[in-house]
Design a protein around this motif. Sequence first.
Motif, PDB file in Angstrom:
ATOM      1  N   ARG A   1      -2.050 -29.712  68.704  1.00 55.47           N
ATOM      2  CA  ARG A   1      -1.489 -30.937  68.892  1.00 55.47           C
ATOM      3  C   ARG A   1      -1.645 -32.098  67.850  1.00 55.47           C
ATOM      4  O   ARG A   1      -0.530 -32.712  67.345  1.00 55.47           O
ATOM      5  N   LEU A   2      -3.064 -32.137  67.497  1.00 64.68           N
ATOM      6  CA  LEU A   2      -3.087 -33.162  66.161  1.00 64.68           C
ATOM      7  C   LEU A   2      -2.442 -32.531  64.874  1.00 64.68           C
ATOM      8  O   LEU A   2      -1.942 -33.326  64.270  1.00 64.68           O
ATOM      9  N   ILE A   3      -2.361 -31.232  64.582  1.00 72.25           N
ATOM     10  CA  ILE A   3      -1.879 -30.752  63.423  1.00 72.25           C
ATOM     11  C   ILE A   3      -0.374 -30.926  63.369  1.00 72.25           C
ATOM     12  O   ILE A   3       0.209 -31.230  62.607  1.00 72.25           O
ATOM     13  N   ARG A   4       0.201 -30.870  64.486  1.00 75.70           N
ATOM     14  CA  ARG A   4       1.675 -31.380  64.594  1.00 75.70           C
ATOM     15  C   ARG A   4       2.134 -32.611  64.085  1.00 75.70           C
ATOM     16  O   ARG A   4       3.138 -32.788  63.708  1.00 75.70           O
ATOM     17  N   LYS A   5       1.201 -33.697  64.360  1.00 76.59           N
ATOM     18  CA  LYS A   5       1.376 -34.967  64.003  1.00 76.59           C
ATOM     19  C   LYS A   5       1.286 -35.217  62.487  1.00 76.59           C
ATOM     20  O   LYS A   5       1.701 -36.213  61.878  1.00 76.59           O
ATOM     21  N   GLY A   6       0.891 -34.216  61.588  1.00 80.98           N
ATOM     22  CA  GLY A   6       1.102 -34.277  60.386  1.00 80.98           C
ATOM     23  C   GLY A   6      -0.046 -34.756  59.467  1.00 80.98           C
ATOM     24  O   GLY A   6       0.081 -34.782  58.157  1.00 80.98           O
ATOM     25  N   HIS A   7      -1.329 -34.971  60.063  1.00 79.75           N
ATOM     26  CA  HIS A   7      -2.254 -35.731  59.335  1.00 79.75           C
ATOM     27  C   HIS A   7      -3.719 -34.867  59.272  1.00 79.75           C
ATOM     28  O   HIS A   7      -4.598 -35.471  59.598  1.00 79.75           O
ATOM     29  N   CYS A   8      -3.596 -33.546  59.285  1.00 84.74           N
ATOM     30  CA  CYS A   8      -4.763 -32.870  59.405  1.00 84.74           C
ATOM     31  C   CYS A   8      -4.913 -31.798  58.022  1.00 84.74           C
ATOM     32  O   CYS A   8      -3.727 -31.435  57.665  1.00 84.74           O
ATOM     33  N   LEU A   9      -5.898 -31.693  57.572  1.00 83.70           N
ATOM     34  CA  LEU A   9      -6.079 -30.913  56.478  1.00 83.70           C
ATOM     35  C   LEU A   9      -7.360 -29.904  56.506  1.00 83.70           C
ATOM     36  O   LEU A   9      -8.237 -30.187  57.247  1.00 83.70           O
TER      37      LEU A   9
ATOM     38  N   ASP B   1      -3.377 -39.546  51.742  1.00 85.77           N
ATOM     39  CA  ASP B   1      -2.036 -39.375  52.940  1.00 85.77           C
ATOM     40  C   ASP B   1      -2.070 -40.612  53.746  1.00 85.77           C
ATOM     41  O   ASP B   1      -0.755 -41.109  53.768  1.00 85.77           O
ATOM     42  N   ALA B   2      -2.926 -41.198  54.202  1.00 85.80           N
ATOM     43  CA  ALA B   2      -2.684 -42.500  55.051  1.00 85.80           C
ATOM     44  C   ALA B   2      -1.997 -43.325  54.052  1.00 85.80           C
ATOM     45  O   ALA B   2      -1.113 -44.273  54.720  1.00 85.80           O
ATOM     46  N   ARG B   3      -2.680 -43.904  52.909  1.00 87.99           N
ATOM     47  CA  ARG B   3      -2.116 -44.810  52.076  1.00 87.99           C
ATOM     48  C   ARG B   3      -0.365 -44.708  51.832  1.00 87.99           C
ATOM     49  O   ARG B   3       0.424 -45.256  51.961  1.00 87.99           O
ATOM     50  N   ASN B   4      -0.210 -43.156  51.581  1.00 88.07           N
ATOM     51  CA  ASN B   4       1.192 -42.921  51.164  1.00 88.07           C
ATOM     52  C   ASN B   4       2.176 -43.041  52.460  1.00 88.07           C
ATOM     53  O   ASN B   4       3.368 -43.021  52.225  1.00 88.07           O
ATOM     54  N   SER B   5       1.692 -42.970  53.663  1.00 86.68           N
ATOM     55  CA  SER B   5       2.186 -42.511  54.673  1.00 86.68           C
ATOM     56  C   SER B   5       2.438 -43.848  55.393  1.00 86.68           C
ATOM     57  O   SER B   5       3.105 -44.254  56.483  1.00 86.68           O
ATOM     58  N   GLY B   6       1.848 -45.325  54.851  1.00 83.29           N
ATOM     59  CA  GLY B   6       2.110 -46.404  55.319  1.00 83.29           C
ATOM     60  C   GLY B   6       0.993 -47.048  56.189  1.00 83.29           C
ATOM     61  O   GLY B   6       1.254 -48.061  56.721  1.00 83.29           O
TER      62      GLY B   6
END
Length: 177
Positions: free
Chosen positions: A55-63, A111-116
């Motif tokens: 579920r978290l991976i689908r949100k796109g901010h997991c590495l 990633d967070a900075r680039n994602s706003g």
Amino acid sequence: MTNNSAASWSLRLAQAEDADHLPAIEAAAAEMFLSDPDLLDFDPNDTWTPDELRRLIRKGHCLVSHVGDAIAGFIACEPFRRELHIWEMDVHPSFQKRGIGAGLVRAIQIDARNSGFKALTLTTFRDLPWNGPFYERLGFEEVTALDAHPRLAGELANEADDGLPATRRCAMIHFLD
């Protein structure tokens, strides 16, 4: 992102199939807590489930990080409005002390900075060297005005209800420029 040191490792966006491997890494890393006398009831096998991680991976901010073909560590995050919350960051003990954890956090900061997003948040132990002090070195600061951060205050309350020592837990924030 690749580290070209003698102990080479790389980072990439987590994929759904990675979720089956991540709980074992979390459990292995959590064994470090067993030597703490305040955590006698701590269960290192109480980990995120593969379905929760997917579920978290689908949100796109997991590495995930790799050493060769092995997943060495991961960071799992979730957006909350203008903040990205780090739910979990673990490196398997056999791959620790290589800069992988710091690399995961730095990559998610980018990633967070680039994602706003305006900030990264997390909850952790303020006193354990691989927790609060580790995140401080990476630009996080303890949230002292929890009334201004009700989501984080609520998370700390949930953790206390789950048996973690409230006096040792803290919320941290890293504001993104």
